[in-house]
Design a protein around this motif. Structure first.
Motif, short mmCIF file in Angstrom:
data_model
loop_
_atom_site.label_atom_id
_atom_site.label_comp_id
_atom_site.label_asym_id
_atom_site.label_seq_id
_atom_site.Cartn_x
_atom_site.Cartn_y
_atom_site.Cartn_z
N SER A 133 -50.47 -3.95 -4.91
CA SER A 133 -51.23 -3.51 -3.73
C SER A 133 -52.33 -4.46 -3.32
O SER A 133 -52.77 -4.43 -2.18
CB SER A 133 -51.85 -2.13 -4.02
OG SER A 133 -50.89 -1.23 -4.54
N CYS A 134 -52.80 -5.31 -4.24
CA CYS A 134 -53.93 -6.19 -3.94
C CYS A 134 -53.62 -7.66 -4.21
O CYS A 134 -53.70 -8.48 -3.31
CB CYS A 134 -55.16 -5.75 -4.75
SG CYS A 134 -56.61 -6.79 -4.49
N HIS A 135 -53.28 -7.99 -5.45
CA HIS A 135 -53.12 -9.40 -5.78
C HIS A 135 -51.98 -10.05 -5.00
O HIS A 135 -52.04 -11.25 -4.70
CB HIS A 135 -52.91 -9.60 -7.28
CG HIS A 135 -53.01 -11.04 -7.68
ND1 HIS A 135 -51.90 -11.81 -7.98
CD2 HIS A 135 -54.08 -11.87 -7.78
CE1 HIS A 135 -52.29 -13.04 -8.27
NE2 HIS A 135 -53.61 -13.11 -8.16
N SER A 136 -50.96 -9.28 -4.63
CA SER A 136 -49.87 -9.88 -3.85
C SER A 136 -50.36 -10.34 -2.48
O SER A 136 -49.79 -11.27 -1.90
CB SER A 136 -48.71 -8.88 -3.70
OG SER A 136 -49.10 -7.75 -2.95
N PHE A 137 -51.41 -9.71 -1.96
CA PHE A 137 -51.99 -10.18 -0.69
C PHE A 137 -52.68 -11.52 -0.89
O PHE A 137 -52.60 -12.41 -0.03
CB PHE A 137 -52.97 -9.15 -0.14
CG PHE A 137 -53.62 -9.57 1.15
CD1 PHE A 137 -52.86 -9.76 2.30
CD2 PHE A 137 -54.98 -9.78 1.23
CE1 PHE A 137 -53.45 -10.15 3.50
CE2 PHE A 137 -55.59 -10.16 2.42
CZ PHE A 137 -54.81 -10.35 3.56
N ILE A 138 -53.34 -11.68 -2.01
CA ILE A 138 -53.97 -12.97 -2.32
C ILE A 138 -52.91 -14.05 -2.47
O ILE A 138 -53.06 -15.17 -1.97
CB ILE A 138 -54.82 -12.84 -3.60
CG1 ILE A 138 -55.94 -11.82 -3.40
CG2 ILE A 138 -55.41 -14.20 -3.99
CD1 ILE A 138 -56.70 -11.46 -4.66
N ARG A 139 -51.81 -13.72 -3.14
CA ARG A 139 -50.69 -14.66 -3.27
C ARG A 139 -50.13 -15.01 -1.90
O ARG A 139 -49.79 -16.17 -1.62
CB ARG A 139 -49.60 -14.07 -4.15
CG ARG A 139 -49.99 -13.97 -5.63
CD ARG A 139 -48.98 -13.11 -6.38
NE ARG A 139 -47.61 -13.57 -6.16
CZ ARG A 139 -46.55 -12.76 -6.24
NH1 ARG A 139 -46.70 -11.47 -6.52
NH2 ARG A 139 -45.34 -13.24 -6.03
N MET A 140 -50.02 -14.01 -1.04
CA MET A 140 -49.52 -14.25 0.32
C MET A 140 -50.43 -15.22 1.06
O MET A 140 -49.96 -16.14 1.75
CB MET A 140 -49.41 -12.94 1.09
CG MET A 140 -48.96 -13.12 2.54
SD MET A 140 -48.95 -11.56 3.46
CE MET A 140 -47.47 -10.83 2.77
N ALA A 141 -51.73 -15.02 0.92
CA ALA A 141 -52.69 -15.91 1.58
C ALA A 141 -52.54 -17.34 1.07
O ALA A 141 -52.58 -18.30 1.86
CB ALA A 141 -54.11 -15.41 1.33
N ARG A 142 -52.34 -17.50 -0.23
CA ARG A 142 -52.19 -18.84 -0.81
C ARG A 142 -50.94 -19.53 -0.26
O ARG A 142 -50.97 -20.74 0.04
CB ARG A 142 -52.11 -18.73 -2.33
CG ARG A 142 -51.98 -20.06 -3.04
CD ARG A 142 -52.26 -19.95 -4.52
NE ARG A 142 -51.33 -19.09 -5.23
CZ ARG A 142 -51.66 -17.95 -5.83
NH1 ARG A 142 -52.90 -17.50 -5.80
NH2 ARG A 142 -50.75 -17.23 -6.47
N LEU A 143 -49.86 -18.78 -0.09
CA LEU A 143 -48.63 -19.36 0.42
C LEU A 143 -48.70 -19.60 1.93
O LEU A 143 -48.08 -20.55 2.44
CB LEU A 143 -47.46 -18.41 0.11
CG LEU A 143 -47.11 -18.27 -1.38
CD1 LEU A 143 -46.22 -17.07 -1.61
CD2 LEU A 143 -46.42 -19.54 -1.88
N ALA A 144 -49.44 -18.75 2.63
CA ALA A 144 -49.54 -18.90 4.09
C ALA A 144 -50.45 -20.04 4.49
O ALA A 144 -50.23 -20.67 5.53
CB ALA A 144 -50.05 -17.59 4.70
#
Length: 268
Positions: A133-144
């Motif tokens: 719910s949270c860390h995957s958004f941070i991962r998404m930001a890193r990839l984006a």
């Protein structure tokens, strides 16, 4: 979808203000999903779409929606499975070469932890909820980040229970609070790349994810009674707000949590 006439909405849609933009939408489960409401508005405003589905069980529900939206990319994405989120971004790199918008609308906690008291939550349940719910958004930001060479907008979905105690929201309250904090820190860290980061906080909605909350029907009834507007929001309302945050109209906004709840959050 909400069929209430709104000339401003019609004018915005006719303007195709997102024409030429490329948007990734993660989290569509069915036609009632908040992510689907956002994807529809993005598409109506002219954006090209990349749409993901959780797994093979979910695919038959999401694939017709992706086709309806004319999505250029349709790919599996279970953020709990190593490499799947990365594979989505590799496909975006190959197909488009860049990205303008990424919307994260996924949350999960094991049922026992979600429906029990926070104080009784398991170590593993809390870790799983925080990761998905949270860390995957941070991962998404890193990839984006490397794909948003000309700037862009990252969006995450939150809820009022991140800031105030909502009975039966339990474990997800602290998890969504962490998500909103991550939004603020990412906005700071990515600001010099002209990447803006926002949390959108809808009021109670009848979605599959919300159905897992204990006494959710009571929460819906209370929302209608207490909200100044006197009615529930719908997925199109959320989509219109999310779309606004991606446009030049919001070019000086970042790090915010925007409520789309008919004013419910202002009430004591």
């Amino acid at each position: 979808m909400n069929d209430r006439p709104n000339e401003l909405d019609k004018a915005a849609i006719q303007s195709k203000i997102l024409f030429g933009k490329r948007a990734l939408v993660v989290g569509i489960a069915n036609e009632h999903s908040i992510a689907y409401g956002c994807a529809r508005v993005f598409r109506e405003l002219g954006a090209d779409l990349a749409v993901t589905y959780l797994n093979e069980k979910a695919k038959p529900y999401v694939e017709p929606l992706a086709k309806e939206l004319g999505a250029s990319i349709f790919a599996p994405c279970d953020v709990a499975q190593p490499g799947q989120l990365e594979a989505v971004f590799e496909q975006i790199q190959t197909t488009w070469g860049n990205l303008d918008i990424a919307l994260h609308s996924i949350a999960f906690a094991p049922k026992q932890d979600l429906q029990g008291r926070l104080v009784d939550s398991s170590d593993e349940g809390f870790k799983v909820a925080m990761d998905i719910s949270c860390h995957s958004f941070i991962r998404m930001a890193r990839l984006a980040e490397p794909l948003m060479r000309d700037g862009g907008t990252l969006l995450a979905m939150s809820y009022h229970g991140a800031n105030k105690v909502v009975p039966n929201y339990n474990l997800m309250g602290p998890v969504k609070a962490a998500l909103e904090s991550a939004v603020r820190y990412l906005a700071y860290e990515l600001g010099d790349k002209h990447i803006r980061v926002h949390a959108v906080s809808p009021g109670p909605l009848k979605t599959r994810a919300a159905s897992g909350l204990k006494d959710f029907d009571v929460l819906l009834a209370e929302a209608i009674e207490r909200a100044p507007i006197g009615e529930l929001v719908d997925i199109e309302d959320v989509g219109l707000t999310a779309a606004y945050l991606t446009t030049p109209f919001a070019r000086r906004l970042t790090g915010t949590t925007t409520y789309v709840d008919g004013g419910l959050s202002i009430m004591a």
